[in-house]
Design a protein around this motif. Structure first.
Motif, mmCIF file in Angstrom:
data_model
loop_
_atom_site.group_PDB
_atom_site.id
_atom_site.type_symbol
_atom_site.label_atom_id
_atom_site.label_comp_id
_atom_site.label_asym_id
_atom_site.label_seq_id
_atom_site.Cartn_x
_atom_site.Cartn_y
_atom_site.Cartn_z
ATOM 1 N N LEU A 10 47.600 46.796 51.507
ATOM 2 C CA LEU A 10 47.534 45.431 51.701
ATOM 3 C C LEU A 10 48.656 44.528 51.383
ATOM 4 C CD1 LEU A 10 45.042 43.293 52.865
ATOM 5 C CD2 LEU A 10 44.708 42.912 50.624
ATOM 6 N N MET A 11 49.215 45.002 50.638
ATOM 7 C CA MET A 11 50.863 44.226 50.280
ATOM 8 C C MET A 11 51.695 44.573 51.317
ATOM 9 S SD MET A 11 50.801 42.594 47.345
ATOM 10 C CE MET A 11 52.463 42.832 46.509
ATOM 11 N N ASP A 12 51.534 45.805 51.850
ATOM 12 C CA ASP A 12 52.237 46.319 52.970
ATOM 13 C C ASP A 12 52.165 45.414 54.151
ATOM 14 O OD1 ASP A 12 53.813 48.032 51.361
ATOM 15 O OD2 ASP A 12 52.663 49.960 52.155
ATOM 16 N N ALA A 13 50.823 45.215 54.439
ATOM 17 C CA ALA A 13 50.500 44.429 55.518
ATOM 18 C C ALA A 13 51.149 42.972 55.598
ATOM 19 C CB ALA A 13 48.994 44.427 55.753
ATOM 20 N N PHE A 14 51.059 42.370 54.562
ATOM 21 C CA PHE A 14 51.532 41.006 54.375
ATOM 22 C C PHE A 14 53.090 41.130 54.537
ATOM 23 C CE2 PHE A 14 47.435 39.984 53.294
ATOM 24 C CZ PHE A 14 47.209 38.585 53.519
ATOM 25 N N LYS A 15 53.833 42.018 53.887
ATOM 26 C CA LYS A 15 55.162 42.386 53.795
ATOM 27 C C LYS A 15 55.719 42.502 55.472
ATOM 28 C CE LYS A 15 55.639 43.555 48.981
ATOM 29 N NZ LYS A 15 56.215 44.524 48.179
ATOM 30 N N ALA A 16 54.839 42.958 56.029
ATOM 31 C CA ALA A 16 55.471 43.435 57.654
ATOM 32 C C ALA A 16 55.581 42.082 58.509
ATOM 33 C CB ALA A 16 54.218 44.179 58.130
ATOM 34 N N ASP A 17 55.396 40.908 57.928
ATOM 35 C CA ASP A 17 55.738 39.613 58.665
ATOM 36 C C ASP A 17 55.199 39.541 59.985
ATOM 37 O OD1 ASP A 17 56.848 37.173 58.273
ATOM 38 O OD2 ASP A 17 58.643 37.720 59.264
ATOM 39 N N ARG A 145 36.304 46.698 52.007
ATOM 40 C CA ARG A 145 37.171 46.890 50.663
ATOM 41 C C ARG A 145 38.319 46.243 50.839
ATOM 42 N NH1 ARG A 145 35.406 53.232 51.197
ATOM 43 N NH2 ARG A 145 33.097 53.073 50.942
ATOM 44 N N TYR A 146 39.002 46.116 52.137
ATOM 45 C CA TYR A 146 40.015 45.396 52.107
ATOM 46 C C TYR A 146 39.930 43.917 51.955
ATOM 47 C CZ TYR A 146 43.321 49.422 53.247
ATOM 48 O OH TYR A 146 43.896 50.687 53.256
ATOM 49 N N LEU A 147 38.783 43.443 52.474
ATOM 50 C CA LEU A 147 38.443 41.852 52.232
ATOM 51 C C LEU A 147 38.308 41.588 50.667
ATOM 52 C CD1 LEU A 147 35.895 40.975 55.045
ATOM 53 C CD2 LEU A 147 38.479 39.818 54.743
ATOM 54 N N ASP A 148 37.421 42.617 49.944
ATOM 55 C CA ASP A 148 37.344 42.266 48.724
ATOM 56 C C ASP A 148 38.645 42.439 47.712
ATOM 57 O OD1 ASP A 148 34.692 42.386 49.336
ATOM 58 O OD2 ASP A 148 34.265 44.592 48.945
ATOM 59 N N THR A 149 39.464 43.223 48.150
ATOM 60 C CA THR A 149 40.787 43.591 47.435
ATOM 61 C C THR A 149 41.490 42.550 47.849
ATOM 62 O OG1 THR A 149 40.764 45.809 47.809
ATOM 63 C CG2 THR A 149 42.841 44.913 47.237
ATOM 64 N N PHE A 150 41.553 41.749 49.032
ATOM 65 C CA PHE A 150 42.392 40.585 49.297
ATOM 66 C C PHE A 150 42.145 39.360 48.214
ATOM 67 C CE2 PHE A 150 42.335 36.284 51.130
ATOM 68 C CZ PHE A 150 43.604 36.067 51.661
ATOM 69 N N PHE A 151 40.704 39.034 48.147
ATOM 70 C CA PHE A 151 40.208 37.988 47.264
ATOM 71 C C PHE A 151 40.436 38.279 45.919
ATOM 72 C CE2 PHE A 151 38.051 36.856 51.119
ATOM 73 C CZ PHE A 151 38.526 35.395 51.175
ATOM 74 N N ASP A 152 40.264 39.618 45.556
ATOM 75 C CA ASP A 152 40.837 40.059 44.048
ATOM 76 C C ASP A 152 42.360 39.842 43.740
ATOM 77 O OD1 ASP A 152 40.065 41.391 41.497
ATOM 78 O OD2 ASP A 152 41.588 42.794 42.269
ATOM 79 N N LYS A 156 44.302 36.924 41.257
ATOM 80 C CA LYS A 156 45.017 37.583 40.096
ATOM 81 C C LYS A 156 46.667 37.922 40.052
ATOM 82 C CE LYS A 156 40.738 39.855 38.796
ATOM 83 N NZ LYS A 156 40.090 41.596 38.662
ATOM 84 N N ASN A 157 47.017 37.827 41.542
ATOM 85 C CA ASN A 157 48.355 38.326 41.428
ATOM 86 C C ASN A 157 49.340 37.332 41.931
ATOM 87 O OD1 ASN A 157 50.782 39.819 42.745
ATOM 88 N ND2 ASN A 157 49.559 41.787 42.701
ATOM 89 N N PRO A 158 50.163 36.682 41.421
ATOM 90 C CA PRO A 158 50.931 35.808 41.734
ATOM 91 C C PRO A 158 52.007 36.196 43.136
ATOM 92 C CG PRO A 158 51.157 35.868 39.184
ATOM 93 C CD PRO A 158 50.300 37.188 39.750
ATOM 94 N N GLU A 159 52.491 37.252 42.916
ATOM 95 C CA GLU A 159 53.177 38.020 44.012
ATOM 96 C C GLU A 159 52.426 37.832 45.315
ATOM 97 O OE1 GLU A 159 55.685 41.785 45.669
ATOM 98 O OE2 GLU A 159 54.515 41.766 43.772
ATOM 99 N N PHE A 160 51.304 38.280 45.234
ATOM 100 C CA PHE A 160 50.283 38.089 46.556
ATOM 101 C C PHE A 160 49.967 36.931 46.824
ATOM 102 C CE2 PHE A 160 46.297 38.536 48.775
ATOM 103 C CZ PHE A 160 46.632 39.447 49.822
ATOM 104 N N GLN A 161 49.630 35.974 45.845
ATOM 105 C CA GLN A 161 49.645 34.595 46.352
ATOM 106 C C GLN A 161 50.654 34.040 47.164
ATOM 107 O OE1 GLN A 161 48.786 32.694 42.530
ATOM 108 N NE2 GLN A 161 46.991 34.009 42.160
ATOM 109 N N CYS A 167 52.928 33.625 54.863
ATOM 110 C CA CYS A 167 52.658 34.534 55.948
ATOM 111 C C CYS A 167 52.575 33.734 57.256
ATOM 112 C CB CYS A 167 51.554 35.493 55.835
ATOM 113 S SG CYS A 167 49.925 34.657 55.935
ATOM 114 N N LYS A 168 52.295 34.516 58.441
ATOM 115 C CA LYS A 168 52.506 33.635 59.853
ATOM 116 C C LYS A 168 50.918 33.373 60.238
ATOM 117 C CE LYS A 168 56.761 35.474 61.412
ATOM 118 N NZ LYS A 168 57.251 36.254 62.335
#
Length: 257
Positions: A10-17, A145-152, A156-161, A167-168
């Motif tokens: 999921l982090m990779d997906a957001f970093k793919a821009d 499960r990816y949706l659940d992970t997204f909201f988790d 909790k994760n400032p970098e992910f926030q 993101c676009k």
């Protein structure tokens, strides 16, 4: 935050821009499932996997992707045993078949709501074969499960926030799913904060894409033929993705990658 099975992808997906991180997740899931079904591990030779693919089959889109993948023998074996099951079901359906009797009142009551509904048991059976797909089913189960992970991670994760805020945006289908899921899992306070980020993010990036498409079309006017393309050269596939999801410009995913 302890890394979990779905966190890194999921982090990779957001970093793919890209235009939609969840389209990226969807593509990776689909490729993984194609590899699982037909790849070097030969999962199609496993009895339990073959039993599932025999029972469910594949939708039209994924039959085409199985064909493009390149493992002709594997696809042939899967299709052969799936046809064995289909033929058994066909025999049963034909034996049970009885055409309905239509009265004059039935014809008068016919409405647009029932025009596309199956009128016979065979019609219902044939329609049911289109609703089942091994790859779609695997994707749907894993995607949640990816949706659940997204909201988790959002909680909790400032970098992910920060990745989310910058993101676009998302394609319209995945945007709708995020909005619905947020309403289900977030507190009232969290919903307010989430939507205050999500909605402006979508509006800004939908407008950005509109402007790219507008300039793409202008470039076909002789007055602008020598002007810079700016960010519009790939506006068509990005616009299609934003509107409906997926990666329309992707070449077929094949076994020799």
């Amino acid at each position: 935050m302890k890394e979990k099975l779905y966190t890194i992808p999921l982090m990779d997906a957001f970093k793919a821009d890209g235009e939609c991180p969840f389209c990226y997740v969807e593509r990776k899931l689909e490729e993984h499932t194609l590899d699982f079904v037909l790849g070097p591990g030969a999962s199609y030779m496993e009895d339990d996997v073959r039993a599932e693919t025999d029972a469910m089959g594949f939708c039209r889109t994924h039959f085409k992707k199985l064909y493009d993948y390149g493992n002709r023998l594997g696809t042939g074996l899967i299709l052969k045993t799936h046809f064995k099951k289909l033929n058994q079901e066909l025999d049963e359906q034909i034996k049970m078949f009885a055409p309905s009797r239509v009265s004059i009142m039935d014809k008068l009551k016919k409405s647009k709501n029932t025009e596309n509904a199956a009128r016979t048991s065979i019609g219902a059976w044939a329609a049911s074969t289109k609703e089942k797909c091994y790859i779609c089913d695997f994707y749907k189960k894993t995607y949640q499960r990816y949706l659940d992970t997204f909201f988790d991670m959002y909680r909790k994760n400032p970098e992910f926030q920060e990745l989310f805020r910058s993101c676009k945006g998302f394609c319209i289908p995945h945007f709708g799913e995020l909005a619905d899921e947020a309403d289900r899992v977030l507190s009232d306070k969290e919903k307010k904060q989430f939507y205050e980020v999500l909605f402006p993010l979508m509006k800004e990036n939908m407008q950005r894409l509109y402007e790219d498409l507008d300039w793409f079309c202008d470039k076909f006017d002789y007055r602008y033929k020598d002007a810079d393309w700016k960010n519009s050269k790939d506006a068509l596939p990005r616009g299609m993705q934003k509107a409906a999801g997926g990666f329309p410009a992707d070449p077929p995913y094949t076994s020799d990658r």
